[in-house]
Scaffold this motif. Sequence first.
Motif, PDB file in Angstrom:
ATOM      1  N   GLN A  11      11.979   8.209  -0.088  1.00  0.00           N
ATOM      2  CA  GLN A  11      11.039   9.032   0.706  1.00  0.00           C
ATOM      3  C   GLN A  11      11.734   9.653   1.870  1.00  0.00           C
ATOM      4  O   GLN A  11      12.535   9.060   2.534  1.00  0.00           O
ATOM      5  CB  GLN A  11       9.898   8.174   1.257  1.00  0.00           C
ATOM      6  CG  GLN A  11       8.743   8.061   0.363  1.00  0.00           C
ATOM      7  CD  GLN A  11       7.601   7.283   1.017  1.00  0.00           C
ATOM      8  OE1 GLN A  11       7.776   6.563   1.984  1.00  0.00           O
ATOM      9  NE2 GLN A  11       6.433   7.422   0.476  1.00  0.00           N
ATOM     10  N   ALA A  44       3.762   1.685  -1.334  1.00  0.00           N
ATOM     11  CA  ALA A  44       4.489   1.879  -2.601  1.00  0.00           C
ATOM     12  C   ALA A  44       3.593   1.958  -3.830  1.00  0.00           C
ATOM     13  O   ALA A  44       3.933   2.635  -4.800  1.00  0.00           O
ATOM     14  CB  ALA A  44       5.484   0.736  -2.788  1.00  0.00           C
ATOM     15  N   ASP A  45       2.477   1.274  -3.816  1.00  0.00           N
ATOM     16  CA  ASP A  45       1.627   1.129  -5.007  1.00  0.00           C
ATOM     17  C   ASP A  45       0.763   2.377  -5.222  1.00  0.00           C
ATOM     18  O   ASP A  45      -0.404   2.413  -4.859  1.00  0.00           O
ATOM     19  CB  ASP A  45       0.745  -0.117  -4.850  1.00  0.00           C
ATOM     20  CG  ASP A  45      -0.124  -0.368  -6.066  1.00  0.00           C
ATOM     21  OD1 ASP A  45       0.185   0.152  -7.151  1.00  0.00           O
ATOM     22  OD2 ASP A  45      -1.129  -1.099  -5.912  1.00  0.00           O
ATOM     23  N   LYS A  46       1.361   3.380  -5.832  1.00  0.00           N
ATOM     24  CA  LYS A  46       0.672   4.667  -6.010  1.00  0.00           C
ATOM     25  C   LYS A  46      -0.400   4.640  -7.096  1.00  0.00           C
ATOM     26  O   LYS A  46      -1.341   5.415  -7.058  1.00  0.00           O
ATOM     27  CB  LYS A  46       1.688   5.779  -6.316  1.00  0.00           C
ATOM     28  CG  LYS A  46       2.680   6.008  -5.188  1.00  0.00           C
ATOM     29  CD  LYS A  46       1.985   6.330  -3.875  1.00  0.00           C
ATOM     30  CE  LYS A  46       2.955   6.535  -2.748  1.00  0.00           C
ATOM     31  NZ  LYS A  46       2.340   6.521  -1.438  1.00  0.00           N
ATOM     32  N   ASP A  47      -0.260   3.742  -8.079  1.00  0.00           N
ATOM     33  CA  ASP A  47      -1.263   3.702  -9.145  1.00  0.00           C
ATOM     34  C   ASP A  47      -2.370   2.674  -8.880  1.00  0.00           C
ATOM     35  O   ASP A  47      -3.296   2.531  -9.668  1.00  0.00           O
ATOM     36  CB  ASP A  47      -0.625   3.477 -10.517  1.00  0.00           C
ATOM     37  CG  ASP A  47       0.115   2.154 -10.641  1.00  0.00           C
ATOM     38  OD1 ASP A  47       0.016   1.309  -9.730  1.00  0.00           O
ATOM     39  OD2 ASP A  47       0.808   1.973 -11.659  1.00  0.00           O
ATOM     40  N   GLN A  66       0.825  -1.209   0.000  1.00  0.00           N
ATOM     41  CA  GLN A  66       0.000   0.000   0.000  1.00  0.00           C
ATOM     42  C   GLN A  66       0.866   1.269   0.000  1.00  0.00           C
ATOM     43  O   GLN A  66       0.549   2.243  -0.669  1.00  0.00           O
ATOM     44  CB  GLN A  66      -0.936  -0.009   1.201  1.00  0.00           C
ATOM     45  CG  GLN A  66      -1.929   1.130   1.187  1.00  0.00           C
ATOM     46  CD  GLN A  66      -2.924   1.023   2.338  1.00  0.00           C
ATOM     47  OE1 GLN A  66      -2.677   0.355   3.337  1.00  0.00           O
ATOM     48  NE2 GLN A  66      -4.041   1.698   2.203  1.00  0.00           N
ATOM     49  N   LEU A  82       9.640   5.148  -3.218  1.00  0.00           N
ATOM     50  CA  LEU A  82       9.474   4.647  -1.855  1.00  0.00           C
ATOM     51  C   LEU A  82      10.798   4.636  -1.117  1.00  0.00           C
ATOM     52  O   LEU A  82      10.873   5.073   0.032  1.00  0.00           O
ATOM     53  CB  LEU A  82       8.890   3.231  -1.891  1.00  0.00           C
ATOM     54  CG  LEU A  82       8.589   2.605  -0.537  1.00  0.00           C
ATOM     55  CD1 LEU A  82       7.388   3.278   0.114  1.00  0.00           C
ATOM     56  CD2 LEU A  82       8.354   1.114  -0.671  1.00  0.00           C
ATOM     57  N   GLU A 135       7.845   3.423  -8.724  1.00  0.00           N
ATOM     58  CA  GLU A 135       7.213   3.408  -7.396  1.00  0.00           C
ATOM     59  C   GLU A 135       8.221   2.959  -6.341  1.00  0.00           C
ATOM     60  O   GLU A 135       8.286   3.524  -5.247  1.00  0.00           O
ATOM     61  CB  GLU A 135       5.999   2.466  -7.396  1.00  0.00           C
ATOM     62  CG  GLU A 135       4.836   3.001  -8.211  1.00  0.00           C
ATOM     63  CD  GLU A 135       3.737   1.962  -8.398  1.00  0.00           C
ATOM     64  OE1 GLU A 135       2.558   2.369  -8.334  1.00  0.00           O
ATOM     65  OE2 GLU A 135       4.033   0.771  -8.612  1.00  0.00           O
TER      66      GLU A 135
END
Length: 109
Positions: A109, A90-93, A88, A106, A102
């Motif tokens: 960050q 990392a999975d921006k799309d 969740q 991550l 991604e």
Amino acid sequence: MALNSILNADDIKKALAAFAAAESFDHKKFFEMVGLKAKSADDVKKVFLVLDADNSGFIEEKELKTVLKEFSPEGRELTDKETKAFLQAADKDGDGKIGIEEFTALVHQ
């Protein structure tokens, strides 16, 4: 390619020890402890390629579950809760897997 050719073996060992207990995994702290956060985008990509065990171009949930074992055979599997939280984060799309961009975002960050 072995991850200890990119990252310091002692740093990997210390990070795995820090997150040995179930429900203790924190991807931000882990990436910092193994030294990945300070690495170049090229080195992060090399790590991504190792973690993408099936060479699909993505890190899927089943690969995330065993991510610590990729750093060292002594690493533990992530719990389902940890795996889902990692995905969740990392999975921006929202496609259910982590692409190279991604993953790089991550890590840095």
